[in-house]
Design a protein around this motif. Structure first.
Motif, PDB file in Angstrom:
ATOM      1  N   MET A 268      -6.106   0.420  -2.976  1.00 40.33           N
ATOM      2  CA  MET A 268      -4.876   0.538  -2.444  1.00 40.33           C
ATOM      3  C   MET A 268      -4.836   1.611  -1.312  1.00 40.33           C
ATOM      4  O   MET A 268      -4.212   1.431  -0.223  1.00 40.33           O
ATOM      5  CB  MET A 268      -3.742   0.742  -3.433  1.00 40.33           C
ATOM      6  N   ASN A 269      -5.299   2.702  -1.506  1.00 40.35           N
ATOM      7  CA  ASN A 269      -5.467   3.887  -0.771  1.00 40.35           C
ATOM      8  C   ASN A 269      -6.439   3.623   0.371  1.00 40.35           C
ATOM      9  O   ASN A 269      -6.307   4.229   1.490  1.00 40.35           O
ATOM     10  CB  ASN A 269      -5.544   5.196  -1.621  1.00 40.35           C
TER      11      ASN A 269
ATOM     12  N   ALA B   2       1.947   3.009  -3.248  1.00 40.98           N
ATOM     13  CA  ALA B   2       0.646   3.320  -3.977  1.00 40.98           C
ATOM     14  C   ALA B   2       0.975   4.706  -4.892  1.00 40.98           C
ATOM     15  O   ALA B   2       0.749   4.876  -6.130  1.00 40.98           O
ATOM     16  CB  ALA B   2      -0.701   3.689  -3.045  1.00 40.98           C
TER      17      ALA B   2
ATOM     18  N   ASN C  88      -8.171  -7.767   4.901  1.00 40.35           N
ATOM     19  CA  ASN C  88      -7.357  -7.182   4.095  1.00 40.35           C
ATOM     20  C   ASN C  88      -6.726  -8.264   2.920  1.00 40.35           C
ATOM     21  O   ASN C  88      -6.282  -7.767   2.012  1.00 40.35           O
ATOM     22  CB  ASN C  88      -5.915  -7.071   4.781  1.00 40.35           C
TER      23      ASN C  88
ATOM     24  N   TYR D 172       0.720  -1.023   0.239  1.00 38.99           N
ATOM     25  CA  TYR D 172      -0.161  -0.137   0.033  1.00 38.99           C
ATOM     26  C   TYR D 172       1.033   1.201  -0.107  1.00 38.99           C
ATOM     27  O   TYR D 172       0.451   2.302  -0.559  1.00 38.99           O
ATOM     28  CB  TYR D 172      -0.964   0.047   1.066  1.00 38.99           C
TER      29      TYR D 172
END
Length: 528
Positions: free
Chosen positions: A409-410, A331, A383, A328
């Motif tokens: 991803m954010n 990103a 997750n 993550y």
């Protein structure tokens, strides 16, 4: 903040008495429940009665904001054209940061953290928690100075290592200090605040970086480095005024100083003598068992029931990394080289970290009702599903798939922050025995640093277009690690909800099965 010189005997009468007792008899003594009045108090009532505890805990946990800011700097700087012009190269008409440089850039902080956390355990056990914060602040000022002055990779990486050394101190001490001064009902919220401040640091860094994208000179990224000076300055100021941990003082035999520390931490209406007695009794019990079973040594973290506790404390930070946080964190860079509009990537990052802070605050309330174990298991599963969806989307080349990857991803922080992100810090702080807490937490931060280093080193090679070029499909790697984490957590991590430290000592000493922690009544021996 010099090292204390007090009578090291915490409870001499008790220590003399245990010489005539067997280990089995001492386990029966520890089984006597303590501190139940404190647990019966609600979190809200405890908060109203402990405003100064909350204030000093927040001050200690705020030190972790520097790590969040450092993570943010790593993500932002590699996306800034001004940074790429100095440290990058051109590949197929596009400015890139090499995978090896990107890996080293993100990994050097972890290397410094690894060294710093080991040394911090030794220093804070001898000189106290306040001394550790002060040393960390001084080292961080130097590290940030090296980063700011750097115009070539070697000096910049050296600054990252030095600042990482300070972060090893801050991350070790923040959760230790909060867990040692917080009443049991407030312990989950105040230890989980570490993750809140990590997210806050990232949010601040992204906010500053968002205004530097159009600047093509080194000034675009140097202002980010300079902004880090504010954190060690603040922490140094807090360390001057914060009371020393009463648990540390009692372990050193400084009972009068511990009493004064408790009086500074609590309101005048609070009977601190009862708290002091409970601290002394728990420390005496742990010392009694250690004396009855074996001679104490630095290797205590790996012996007897402490080995189980050390595994859990360290394993929590491996779970943090295995559930995709390193992926993550790439990103901004990944989405930028994949073709998503730069302005949108920054907006998504800001929104994601805002959600993360909100999620962490939510965890303060639900952790006391749901418990640690259920939140952890739920978070790992959610997750893993997010990572699976990103991996599947990465198999397609359409802009719709890229937009989907960008948002997930954010905003995966919506699932990560209130579960794995927050619970990991709480469990790691709670699980160790009082006697070797600093050393256990040091090992946990070492694990955090090492696994973080490995994950952050691998991620750029998986993502970069001039390397494996997996793109979103790289998420499958962390998806597999998430399922491994789920199996480990199911069998290893028990429930600590509403348990005092003396009760946890009892449960671990009796080798209570993982799923028996919630229902087992302390003071009664298990049939098994």
């Amino acid at each position: 903040m010099a090292s204390l010189h007090c009578n090291s005997s915490v409870n001499s009468d008790a220590n003399d008495e245990i010489k005539e007792k067997t280990a089995s008899e001492m386990i029966e003594t520890v089984a006597e429940p303590r501190g139940r009045v404190e647990v019966q108090e609600s979190a809200w009532d405890s908060a109203k009665n402990s405003p100064k505890v909350i204030l000093y805990s927040i001050g200690a946990c705020a030190s972790s904001m520097l790590w969040g800011f450092d993570i943010g700097v790593n993500s932002i700087s590699t996306s800034l054209p001004g940074f790429k012009m100095v440290f990058g190269y051109e590949y197929q008409n596009e400015l890139l940061i090499s995978a090896s440089w990107n890996a080293l850039w993100t990994a050097m902080t972890s290397l410094g953290m690894l060294i710093g956390s080991i040394i911090c355990g030794w220093i804070s056990d001898r000189g106290g928690r306040r001394l550790g914060f002060a040393i960390g602040s001084a080292v961080s000022l130097l590290g940030v100075g090296l980063e700011y002055a750097a115009n070539e990779p070697g000096l910049l990486l050296a600054g990252k290592i030095v600042n990482g050394f300070a972060l090893g101190f801050f991350l070790t001490l923040s959760s230790i200090y909060a867990s040692e001064i917080a009443p049991t009902p407030l312990r989950p919220a105040l230890t989980a605040a570490v993750n809140l401040f990590i997210n806050a640091g990232q949010l601040i860094a992204i906010g500053i970086g968002n205004s530097r994208f159009t600047i093509m000179s080194p000034a675009s990224y140097k202002v980010l480095f300079a902004a880090q000076w504010s954190f060690p300055c603040f922490i140094a100021l807090v360390s001057i005024f914060m009371p020393e941990s009463p648990w540390y003082l009692c372990r050193k035999g400084c009972v009068e100083q511990a009493k004064k520390s408790l009086e500074r931490l609590h309101l005048k209406t609070t009977d601190t003598s009862l708290i002091l007695e409970d601290i002394q009794a728990t420390i005496a019990d742990e010392q009694a068992i250690a004396n009855a079973q074996q001679n104490a040594s630095f290797m205590d973290c790996f012996r007897g029931t402490n080995w189980r506790r050390t595994r859990i404390a360290c394993g929590m930070f491996a779970v943090q990394q295995f559930t995709g946080i390193a992926f993550y964190s790439q990103a901004l860079y990944f989405l930028g080289i994949s073709g998503l509009p730069v302005a949108l990537t920054f907006q998504l990052a800001l929104g994601g970290f805002g959600v993360a802070m909100l999620g962490n605050i939510v965890s303060w309330f639900i952790m006391n009702y749901v418990g640690r174990r259920l939140l952890l298991l739920t978070g790992i599963i959610l997750n893993a599903l997010c990572l699976m969806s990103v991996g599947v989307a990465g198999c397609f080349t359409s802009m719709a798939a890229l937009y989907y990857i960008g948002y997930v991803m954010n905003f995966a922080q919506l699932f990560y922050a209130p579960t794995v992100g927050a619970v990991s810090w709480t469990i790691s702080a709670e699980v160790s025995s009082i006697k070797i807490r600093a050393r256990t937490q040091s090992l946990a931060i070492v694990t955090n640093a090492f696994v973080s280093w490995v994950m952050n080193f691998i991620a750029p090679y998986l993502i970069n277009t001039d390397q494996a070029n997996l793109g979103g499909k790289a998420a499958f790697v962390w998806m597999a690690l998430s399922f491994f984490s789920l199996i480990w957590a199911w069998f290893e991590v028990p429930e600590f909800k509403d348990r005092t430290y003396s009760e946890l000592d009892d449960l671990f000493t009796r080798k209570t099965p993982t799923r028996g922690f919630r229902k087992q009544v302390t003071g009664t021996r298990l049939d098994s």
